[in-house]
Scaffold this motif. Structure first.
Motif, PDB file in Angstrom:
ATOM      1  N   SER A 100       0.531  -0.692  -0.222  1.00  0.00           N
ATOM      2  CA  SER A 100      -0.004   0.025   0.128  1.00  0.00           C
ATOM      3  C   SER A 100       0.918   1.282   0.022  1.00  0.00           C
ATOM      4  O   SER A 100       0.438   2.725  -1.039  1.00  0.00           O
ATOM      5  CB  SER A 100      -0.594  -0.343   1.074  1.00  0.00           C
ATOM      6  N   LEU A 101       2.000   1.236   0.862  1.00  0.00           N
ATOM      7  CA  LEU A 101       2.703   2.725   0.739  1.00  0.00           C
ATOM      8  C   LEU A 101       3.851   2.834  -0.094  1.00  0.00           C
ATOM      9  O   LEU A 101       4.023   3.679  -0.576  1.00  0.00           O
ATOM     10  CB  LEU A 101       3.701   2.170   2.090  1.00  0.00           C
ATOM     11  N   THR A 102       4.023   2.033  -0.950  1.00  0.00           N
ATOM     12  CA  THR A 102       4.628   1.552  -2.338  1.00  0.00           C
ATOM     13  C   THR A 102       4.234   1.433  -3.721  1.00  0.00           C
ATOM     14  O   THR A 102       4.961   1.944  -4.717  1.00  0.00           O
ATOM     15  CB  THR A 102       6.011   0.392  -2.399  1.00  0.00           C
ATOM     16  N   ALA A 103       2.892   0.667  -3.861  1.00  0.00           N
ATOM     17  CA  ALA A 103       2.869   0.110  -4.871  1.00  0.00           C
ATOM     18  C   ALA A 103       3.009  -0.446  -5.459  1.00  0.00           C
ATOM     19  O   ALA A 103       3.026  -0.881  -6.787  1.00  0.00           O
ATOM     20  CB  ALA A 103       1.773   1.452  -5.592  1.00  0.00           C
ATOM     21  N   THR A 104       4.269  -1.077  -5.026  1.00  0.00           N
ATOM     22  CA  THR A 104       4.747  -2.197  -5.776  1.00  0.00           C
ATOM     23  C   THR A 104       4.681  -3.417  -4.895  1.00  0.00           C
ATOM     24  O   THR A 104       4.708  -3.368  -3.716  1.00  0.00           O
ATOM     25  CB  THR A 104       6.607  -2.097  -5.615  1.00  0.00           C
ATOM     26  N   ARG A 105       4.324  -4.559  -5.472  1.00  0.00           N
ATOM     27  CA  ARG A 105       4.560  -6.259  -5.293  1.00  0.00           C
ATOM     28  C   ARG A 105       5.866  -6.662  -4.200  1.00  0.00           C
ATOM     29  O   ARG A 105       6.535  -6.478  -5.438  1.00  0.00           O
ATOM     30  CB  ARG A 105       3.393  -7.126  -5.424  1.00  0.00           C
ATOM     31  N   SER A 106       5.857  -7.160  -3.036  1.00  0.00           N
ATOM     32  CA  SER A 106       6.761  -7.553  -2.888  1.00  0.00           C
ATOM     33  C   SER A 106       7.679  -8.348  -3.666  1.00  0.00           C
ATOM     34  O   SER A 106       8.819  -8.971  -3.974  1.00  0.00           O
ATOM     35  CB  SER A 106       7.062  -7.813  -1.224  1.00  0.00           C
ATOM     36  N   TYR A 107       6.733 -10.205  -3.772  1.00  0.00           N
ATOM     37  CA  TYR A 107       6.924 -11.232  -3.921  1.00  0.00           C
ATOM     38  C   TYR A 107       6.360 -11.469  -5.399  1.00  0.00           C
ATOM     39  O   TYR A 107       4.977 -12.203  -5.457  1.00  0.00           O
ATOM     40  CB  TYR A 107       7.001 -12.301  -3.402  1.00  0.00           C
ATOM     41  N   PRO A 108       6.785 -10.380  -6.913  1.00  0.00           N
ATOM     42  CA  PRO A 108       5.658 -11.041  -7.631  1.00  0.00           C
ATOM     43  C   PRO A 108       6.429 -11.637  -8.789  1.00  0.00           C
ATOM     44  O   PRO A 108       7.162 -12.754  -8.287  1.00  0.00           O
ATOM     45  CB  PRO A 108       6.426  -9.563  -8.701  1.00  0.00           C
ATOM     46  N   GLY A 109       5.028 -12.197  -9.578  1.00  0.00           N
ATOM     47  CA  GLY A 109       6.071 -13.739 -10.374  1.00  0.00           C
ATOM     48  C   GLY A 109       4.630 -14.496 -10.206  1.00  0.00           C
ATOM     49  O   GLY A 109       3.923 -14.433  -9.480  1.00  0.00           O
ATOM     50  N   THR A 110       5.417 -16.119 -11.138  1.00  0.00           N
ATOM     51  CA  THR A 110       4.331 -16.705 -10.535  1.00  0.00           C
ATOM     52  C   THR A 110       4.396 -17.813  -9.273  1.00  0.00           C
ATOM     53  O   THR A 110       5.239 -17.040  -8.189  1.00  0.00           O
ATOM     54  CB  THR A 110       5.153 -18.436 -11.256  1.00  0.00           C
ATOM     55  N   ALA A 111       3.343 -18.484  -8.908  1.00  0.00           N
ATOM     56  CA  ALA A 111       3.237 -18.892  -7.320  1.00  0.00           C
ATOM     57  C   ALA A 111       4.705 -19.819  -6.912  1.00  0.00           C
ATOM     58  O   ALA A 111       5.111 -19.107  -5.525  1.00  0.00           O
ATOM     59  CB  ALA A 111       2.432 -19.493  -7.589  1.00  0.00           C
TER      60      ALA A 111
END
Length: 413
Positions: free
Chosen positions: A190-201
């Protein structure tokens, strides 16, 4: 697992959310999960949780379908809000504190959520000035009790890959710290608008086992400390949900209208008077008082009537009180104590005092004493009962008469 509809409650005339469960669940535990969700939701009551209204079964197209009726949140979710850009830190702190408090509530009941993600955080509109929305945690569809029989097949993982805790990714037993970890990732996103761990499962699950989430330095030392405490690798090192709620609440700006009502300032004199009187705590902001209106002066009289004198009874006590008041704040005695129609004595001249009339006092006292004596004689002094007359017996001749006479004399009082 289910489809959610917006529905109308015809009995109560309100809009609700109707969750209709699918029958083709991934394993054989579908009915147990549905029953478990109803029981879990029905036992929860918290302002930051979606409220359950009703539950049951219904025949749809010849098939029995389970459903639950929940509170309808007429707003968006956190996923949609993050897609618009970063969220203000104050808003994130308030939202995070509310959600952490909700987790503390459900954890105390032996329940873990296991799927905390932005899409499961609903934003209910708020009409409070300065506050946009209230966060509500939804979708307890995969929640379970700590000591319940595991309904998940061996080797399967429930949850969303991008927000799994390390122990979830490893398939290890999980507890309340797992929810705290997922909430920490949600707040960081929420603070960065960036997902910490993106990619496939698989990529997302493996990434959290290799590195900690990146905490930008521009967030500030306090934010980094809280988020690091919530996303620690080891569950034992993480903040509890209660501690996280407290720490996040401390990050809400003190002057924010969304966190609390603004304190009303008061002057130093008002604060001192309130604390001296014991009517306000020493650390509380005193209430503001209206400006004091000065006492109006009574019009001076022009007649020749002398100043009236207060009764002698209680005069000393009254004078002492007057002197204490005058010592604290001198008053105009002429304006306060001078009766209407009284003349004002010249400067340095003592007002004439009437001598009390005491000539009739002894007479009144004597009358009262005499009256009291009469009342005492009438009501207190009662005449004694007359002595009973001795009984008379007929005369009897001989020794028998003599003995009876002696017996009578012996018993007479």
């Amino acid at each position: 697992m289910a489809t959610v509809y917006e529905a109308a409650d015809l009995a109560l005339g309100r809009t609700v959310a109707l969750k209709l469960f699918r029958m083709d669940t991934a394993d054989d535990s579908g009915p147990q999960r549905q029953s478990g969700e109803v029981m879990v939701l029905a036992s929860l009551n918290h302002f930051a949780l979606v409220t359950l209204f009703d539950a049951g079964t219904e025949h749809v197209d010849g098939v029995t379908r389970s459903f639950i009726v929940m509170e309808y949140v007429d707003g968006s979710d956190l996923r949609s809000r993050i897609n618009q850009g970063v969220v203000a830190p104050a808003e994130v702190a308030r939202m995070g504190a509310d959600l952490a408090e909700a987790l503390h509530y459900v954890h105390a009941k032996g329940i873990i959520h296991r799927d905390i993600k932005p899409a499961n955080v609903l934003l209910a509109p708020s009409d409070f000035p300065g506050r946009v929305s209230h966060a509500k945690l939804a979708d307890f569809g995969i929640a379970r009790l700590f000591d319940a029989t595991h309904l998940t097949r061996t080797g399967s993982v429930l949850g969303t890959a991008g927000y799994l805790s390390p122990e979830q990714a490893l398939g290890q037993p999980i507890g309340p710290p797992s929810d705290v970890y997922s909430l920490g990732l949600v707040l960081l996103e929420s603070l960065t608008a960036t997902r910490s761990y993106p990619g496939t499962a698989i990529e997302s699950a493996m990434a959290r086992l290799q590195r900690q989430p990146e905490l930008p330095a521009e967030l500030g030392a306090e934010w980094c400390a809280v988020l690091a405490g919530m996303t620690a690798r080891e569950p034992a090192d993480r903040l509890t949900s209660a501690d996280a709620a407290v720490r996040l609440r401390e990050l809400v700006p003190a002057g924010s209208t969304e966190s609390s009502l603004a304190a009303i300032p008061a002057s130093a004199d008002d604060s001192t008077e309130l604390m001296a009187a014991g009517t306000a705590p020493m650390n509380a902001a005193p209430l503001q008082t209206a400006p004091l209106t000065p006492t109006e002066r009574l019009p001076a009289a022009t007649g020749d009537e002398p100043t009236r004198v207060l009764p002698s009874a209680g005069m000393a006590e009254h004078t002492a009180k007057t002197e204490r008041l005058n010592a604290a704040a001198p008053l105009d005695r002429t304006a306060v104590f001078q009766p209407a129609g009284a003349s004002v004595p010249a400067a340095g001249q003592r007002p004439a005092r009437r001598q009390p009339k005491v000539g009739r006092r002894p007479l009144i006292i004597g009358v009262l004493v005499a009256l009291a004596a009469v009342i005492a004689l009438v009501f207190l002094v009662q005449p004694g009962d007359p002595a009973p007359e001795a009984p008379t017996y007929p005369a009897v001749d001989g020794d028998l008469g003599t003995h009876l006479q002696q017996l009578q004399e012996s018993v007479n009082p």
